[in-house]
Design an enzyme around this catalytic site. Structure first.
Site, PDB file in Angstrom:
ATOM      1  CG  ASN A  39      -0.449  -0.263   2.512  1.00  0.00           C
ATOM      2  OD1 ASN A  39       0.563  -0.930   2.660  1.00  0.00           O
ATOM      3  ND2 ASN A  39      -1.102   0.269   3.523  1.00  0.00           N
ATOM      4  CD  GLU A  41      -1.612   4.623   4.567  1.00  0.00           C
ATOM      5  OE1 GLU A  41      -1.128   5.459   5.355  1.00  0.00           O
ATOM      6  OE2 GLU A  41      -2.312   3.661   4.941  1.00  0.00           O
ATOM      7  CB  CYS A  50      -5.208  -1.480  -1.821  1.00  0.00           C
ATOM      8  SG  CYS A  50      -6.519  -0.829  -0.769  1.00  0.00           S
ATOM      9  CD  GLU A  52      -5.253  -6.124  -1.383  1.00  0.00           C
ATOM     10  OE1 GLU A  52      -4.774  -4.991  -1.267  1.00  0.00           O
ATOM     11  OE2 GLU A  52      -5.937  -6.671  -0.502  1.00  0.00           O
ATOM     12  CB  CYS A  83     -10.787  -2.918   0.657  1.00  0.00           C
ATOM     13  SG  CYS A  83     -10.185  -2.345  -0.941  1.00  0.00           S
ATOM     14  CB  CYS A  86      -8.475  -5.055  -3.172  1.00  0.00           C
ATOM     15  SG  CYS A  86      -7.436  -3.587  -3.031  1.00  0.00           S
TER      16      CYS A  86
HETATM   17  N1  THU Z   1      -5.198  -1.798   2.580  1.00  0.00           N
HETATM   18  C1  THU Z   1      -4.615  -2.553   1.608  1.00  0.00           C
HETATM   19  O1  THU Z   1      -3.546  -2.218   1.094  1.00  0.00           O
HETATM   20  N2  THU Z   1      -5.259  -3.682   1.218  1.00  0.00           N
HETATM   21  C2  THU Z   1      -6.410  -4.146   1.775  1.00  0.00           C
HETATM   22  O2  THU Z   1      -6.937  -5.143   1.320  1.00  0.00           O
HETATM   23  C3  THU Z   1      -6.988  -3.479   2.945  1.00  0.00           C
HETATM   24  C4  THU Z   1      -6.473  -2.104   3.197  1.00  0.00           C
HETATM   25  C5  THU Z   1      -4.501  -0.573   3.008  1.00  0.00           C
HETATM   26  C6  THU Z   1      -5.123   0.712   2.551  1.00  0.00           C
HETATM   27  C7  THU Z   1      -4.594   1.689   3.578  1.00  0.00           C
HETATM   28  O3  THU Z   1      -3.314   2.144   3.158  1.00  0.00           O
HETATM   29  C8  THU Z   1      -4.418   0.844   4.834  1.00  0.00           C
HETATM   30  O4  THU Z   1      -4.451  -0.506   4.412  1.00  0.00           O
HETATM   31  C9  THU Z   1      -5.487   1.071   5.883  1.00  0.00           C
HETATM   32  O5  THU Z   1      -6.750   0.948   5.347  1.00  0.00           O
END
Ligand code: THU
Length: 129
Positions: A39, A41, A50, A52, A83, A86
């Site tokens: 991920n 941000e 994310c 994925e 999520c 994803c």
């Molecule tokens: N996140 C992912 O990278 N993948 C997921 O399947 C769930 C959430 C990340 C997004 C964000 O940077 C952090 O987790 C918190 O939500």
């Protein structure tokens, strides 16, 4: 290549200064090659991506469009659940029986299929109906 090892390694490089929730993802393409993502941000929060999404983008950039298997890992008491967005992204390139392993850094694993994670998925076929 071991999917868990790849996902755990790439997770270390996640950029998650806001949530502090680092996620690593690894997908195995139909060729057998493994692609990873973490991920990333952003101070403008909705611009974050994310793990994925990163792995899927790396696979497509390498010229593959079918996922054979996926692995997602994060730190926590329970295996990380991809999520909704994803799940849809994986669904574009994987079949319903594709194995998705959700894991914790401590080693807990929960295995599911894409169809179980995203029942009734919207897919390219529906654009032709
Ligand atoms: N996140 C992912 O990278 N993948 C997921 O399947 C769930 C959430 C990340 C997004 C964000 O940077 C952090 O987790 C918190 O939500």
């Amino acid at each position: 290549m071991d999917l868990r090892k790849a996902a755990v390694e790439v997770r270390e490089r996640a950029y998650a200064p806001y949530s502090k929730f680092k996620v690593g993802a690894a997908v195995r393409g139909a060729s057998g090659a493994v692609y990873v993502g973490c991920n990333v941000e952003n101070a403008a929060y909705p611009e974050g991506t994310c793990a994925e999404a990163g792995a899927v983008a790396a696979m497509v950039a390498a010229g593959e469009t079918r996922i054979a298997e996926a692995y997602v890992v994060a730190e926590g008491a329970k295996p990380v659940s991809p999520c909704g967005g994803c799940r849809q992204k994986l669904s574009e390139f994987g079949s319903g029986d594709m194995r998705v392993t959700m894991a914790t850094t401590a080693g807990a694993e929960q295995v599911s299929t894409l169809a179980d994670l995203l029942p009734g998925a919207f897919g390219p076929g529906q654009l032709e109906d």
